[in-house]
Motif scaffolding. Structure first.
Motif, PDB file in Angstrom:
ATOM      1  N   ALA A  81       3.472   4.227 -17.067  1.00 57.92           N
ATOM      2  CA  ALA A  81       3.131   5.657 -17.104  1.00 57.92           C
ATOM      3  C   ALA A  81       1.813   5.856 -17.846  1.00 57.92           C
ATOM      4  CB  ALA A  81       4.250   6.462 -17.757  1.00 57.92           C
ATOM      5  N   THR A  82       1.595   5.076 -18.893  1.00 60.41           N
ATOM      6  CA  THR A  82       0.329   5.141 -19.630  1.00 60.41           C
ATOM      7  C   THR A  82      -0.830   4.716 -18.729  1.00 60.41           C
ATOM      8  OG1 THR A  82       1.424   4.768 -21.738  1.00 60.41           O
ATOM      9  CG2 THR A  82      -0.932   4.278 -21.635  1.00 60.41           C
ATOM     10  N   LEU A  83      -0.635   3.648 -17.968  1.00 60.85           N
ATOM     11  CA  LEU A  83      -1.672   3.204 -17.024  1.00 60.85           C
ATOM     12  C   LEU A  83      -1.947   4.282 -15.982  1.00 60.85           C
ATOM     13  CD1 LEU A  83      -0.624  -0.510 -16.418  1.00 60.85           C
ATOM     14  CD2 LEU A  83      -2.661   0.301 -17.619  1.00 60.85           C
ATOM     15  N   TRP A  84      -0.885   4.928 -15.516  1.00 60.61           N
ATOM     16  CA  TRP A  84      -1.029   6.018 -14.539  1.00 60.61           C
ATOM     17  C   TRP A  84      -1.901   7.122 -15.123  1.00 60.61           C
ATOM     18  CZ3 TRP A  84       0.785   7.136  -9.550  1.00 60.61           C
ATOM     19  CH2 TRP A  84       0.600   8.456  -9.144  1.00 60.61           C
ATOM     20  N   VAL A  85      -1.567   7.575 -16.341  1.00 59.46           N
ATOM     21  CA  VAL A  85      -2.289   8.678 -16.981  1.00 59.46           C
ATOM     22  C   VAL A  85      -3.748   8.300 -17.215  1.00 59.46           C
ATOM     23  CG1 VAL A  85      -2.475  10.047 -19.099  1.00 59.46           C
ATOM     24  CG2 VAL A  85      -0.255   9.744 -17.992  1.00 59.46           C
ATOM     25  N   GLN A  86      -3.987   7.083 -17.680  1.00 63.06           N
ATOM     26  CA  GLN A  86      -5.364   6.628 -17.899  1.00 63.06           C
ATOM     27  C   GLN A  86      -6.147   6.642 -16.599  1.00 63.06           C
ATOM     28  OE1 GLN A  86      -4.677   2.805 -19.695  1.00 63.06           O
ATOM     29  NE2 GLN A  86      -4.629   3.642 -21.767  1.00 63.06           N
ATOM     30  N   THR A  87      -5.523   6.208 -15.525  1.00 57.13           N
ATOM     31  CA  THR A  87      -6.182   6.179 -14.218  1.00 57.13           C
ATOM     32  C   THR A  87      -6.407   7.590 -13.693  1.00 57.13           C
ATOM     33  OG1 THR A  87      -5.153   4.039 -13.749  1.00 57.13           O
ATOM     34  CG2 THR A  87      -6.022   5.271 -11.872  1.00 57.13           C
ATOM     35  N   ALA A  88      -5.371   8.417 -13.736  1.00 55.23           N
ATOM     36  CA  ALA A  88      -5.474   9.794 -13.230  1.00 55.23           C
ATOM     37  C   ALA A  88      -6.512  10.595 -14.000  1.00 55.23           C
ATOM     38  CB  ALA A  88      -4.103  10.480 -13.308  1.00 55.23           C
ATOM     39  N   LEU A 110      -4.623   5.893  -7.083  1.00 49.65           N
ATOM     40  CA  LEU A 110      -3.257   5.956  -7.615  1.00 49.65           C
ATOM     41  C   LEU A 110      -2.272   5.222  -6.700  1.00 49.65           C
ATOM     42  CD1 LEU A 110      -3.403   9.588  -8.976  1.00 49.65           C
ATOM     43  CD2 LEU A 110      -3.240   7.485 -10.338  1.00 49.65           C
ATOM     44  N   GLU A 111      -2.489   5.268  -5.404  1.00 55.63           N
ATOM     45  CA  GLU A 111      -1.665   4.470  -4.486  1.00 55.63           C
ATOM     46  C   GLU A 111      -1.851   2.984  -4.777  1.00 55.63           C
ATOM     47  OE1 GLU A 111      -1.067   6.761  -0.307  1.00 55.63           O
ATOM     48  OE2 GLU A 111      -3.113   6.098  -0.711  1.00 55.63           O
ATOM     49  N   GLN A 112      -3.080   2.568  -5.000  1.00 55.39           N
ATOM     50  CA  GLN A 112      -3.355   1.160  -5.298  1.00 55.39           C
ATOM     51  C   GLN A 112      -2.721   0.760  -6.632  1.00 55.39           C
ATOM     52  OE1 GLN A 112      -4.825  -1.186  -3.232  1.00 55.39           O
ATOM     53  NE2 GLN A 112      -3.958  -2.530  -4.793  1.00 55.39           N
ATOM     54  N   LEU A 113      -2.739   1.661  -7.605  1.00 56.56           N
ATOM     55  CA  LEU A 113      -2.096   1.375  -8.884  1.00 56.56           C
ATOM     56  C   LEU A 113      -0.609   1.092  -8.683  1.00 56.56           C
ATOM     57  CD1 LEU A 113      -2.072   1.207 -11.982  1.00 56.56           C
ATOM     58  CD2 LEU A 113      -1.707   3.685 -12.007  1.00 56.56           C
ATOM     59  N   MET A 114       0.051   1.866  -7.834  1.00 62.33           N
ATOM     60  CA  MET A 114       1.482   1.638  -7.573  1.00 62.33           C
ATOM     61  C   MET A 114       1.705   0.256  -6.955  1.00 62.33           C
ATOM     62  SD  MET A 114       2.881   4.240  -8.839  1.00 62.33           S
ATOM     63  CE  MET A 114       4.534   3.879  -8.310  1.00 62.33           C
ATOM     64  N   ILE A 115       0.816  -0.165  -6.069  1.00 58.63           N
ATOM     65  CA  ILE A 115       0.900  -1.501  -5.469  1.00 58.63           C
ATOM     66  C   ILE A 115       0.682  -2.566  -6.541  1.00 58.63           C
ATOM     67  CG2 ILE A 115      -0.236  -3.091  -3.855  1.00 58.63           C
ATOM     68  CD1 ILE A 115      -0.792  -0.537  -2.113  1.00 58.63           C
ATOM     69  N   ASP A 116      -0.313  -2.364  -7.386  1.00 60.52           N
ATOM     70  CA  ASP A 116      -0.597  -3.326  -8.455  1.00 60.52           C
ATOM     71  C   ASP A 116       0.577  -3.463  -9.415  1.00 60.52           C
ATOM     72  OD1 ASP A 116      -3.093  -3.604  -7.292  1.00 60.52           O
ATOM     73  OD2 ASP A 116      -4.143  -2.411  -8.815  1.00 60.52           O
ATOM     74  N   LEU A 117       1.223  -2.356  -9.754  1.00 64.50           N
ATOM     75  CA  LEU A 117       2.377  -2.404 -10.643  1.00 64.50           C
ATOM     76  C   LEU A 117       3.531  -3.163 -10.007  1.00 64.50           C
ATOM     77  CD1 LEU A 117       2.363   1.239 -12.057  1.00 64.50           C
ATOM     78  CD2 LEU A 117       1.785  -0.865 -13.305  1.00 64.50           C
ATOM     79  N   GLU A 118       3.705  -2.971  -8.704  1.00 69.05           N
ATOM     80  CA  GLU A 118       4.753  -3.702  -7.982  1.00 69.05           C
ATOM     81  C   GLU A 118       4.467  -5.193  -8.002  1.00 69.05           C
ATOM     82  OE1 GLU A 118       6.568  -4.100  -3.462  1.00 69.05           O
ATOM     83  OE2 GLU A 118       5.137  -2.520  -3.907  1.00 69.05           O
ATOM     84  N   ASN A 119       3.222  -5.559  -7.793  1.00 66.90           N
ATOM     85  CA  ASN A 119       2.841  -6.974  -7.756  1.00 66.90           C
ATOM     86  C   ASN A 119       2.946  -7.650  -9.107  1.00 66.90           C
ATOM     87  OD1 ASN A 119       2.383  -6.900  -4.983  1.00 66.90           O
ATOM     88  ND2 ASN A 119       0.230  -6.373  -5.234  1.00 66.90           N
ATOM     89  N   GLN A 120       2.840  -6.890 -10.195  1.00 67.91           N
ATOM     90  CA  GLN A 120       2.974  -7.463 -11.537  1.00 67.91           C
ATOM     91  C   GLN A 120       4.391  -7.954 -11.796  1.00 67.91           C
ATOM     92  OE1 GLN A 120       1.615  -4.600 -14.412  1.00 67.91           O
ATOM     93  NE2 GLN A 120      -0.527  -4.880 -13.852  1.00 67.91           N
TER      94      GLN A 120
END
Length: 89
Positions: A19-26, A77-87
């Motif tokens: 969620a922190t990564l999301w907020v930083q990105t957004a 943000l879509e790419q971030l969701m993919i990156d989080l899944e891949n982690q």
């Protein structure tokens, strides 16, 4: 305004670290960013708002983005969701 339906596909959901990564990105974008789940809509740049949704693995939410850089914001943000899944792999 652009909207996307996204699914949380990482094991731990959108807890504090992602969620922190999301907020930083957004927060890099000028567009207004909202997250909608069920009847709740929260500010997409607010850690407390995002955590209040309780987005666990498998949760589906709607991303709502409006502004001058909305296309780039949605794609990032879509790419971030993919990156989080891949982690998780």
């Amino acid at each position: 305004m652009l909207t996307r339906e996204l699914t949380i596909n990482n094991k731990s959901g959108l807890h504090a670290r992602p969620a922190t990564l999301w907020v930083q990105t957004a927060s890099r974008f000028r567009s207004k960013i909202k997250i909608k789940r069920g009847g709740s809509v929260v500010e997409g740049k607010s850690i407390l708002g995002i955590l209040s949704l309780g987005l666990s693995a498998g949760s589906v939410f709607e991303l709502l983005v409006e502004g001058e850089d909305e296309t780039e914001a949605v794609a990032t943000l879509e790419q971030l969701m993919i990156d989080l899944e891949n982690q998780d792999r």
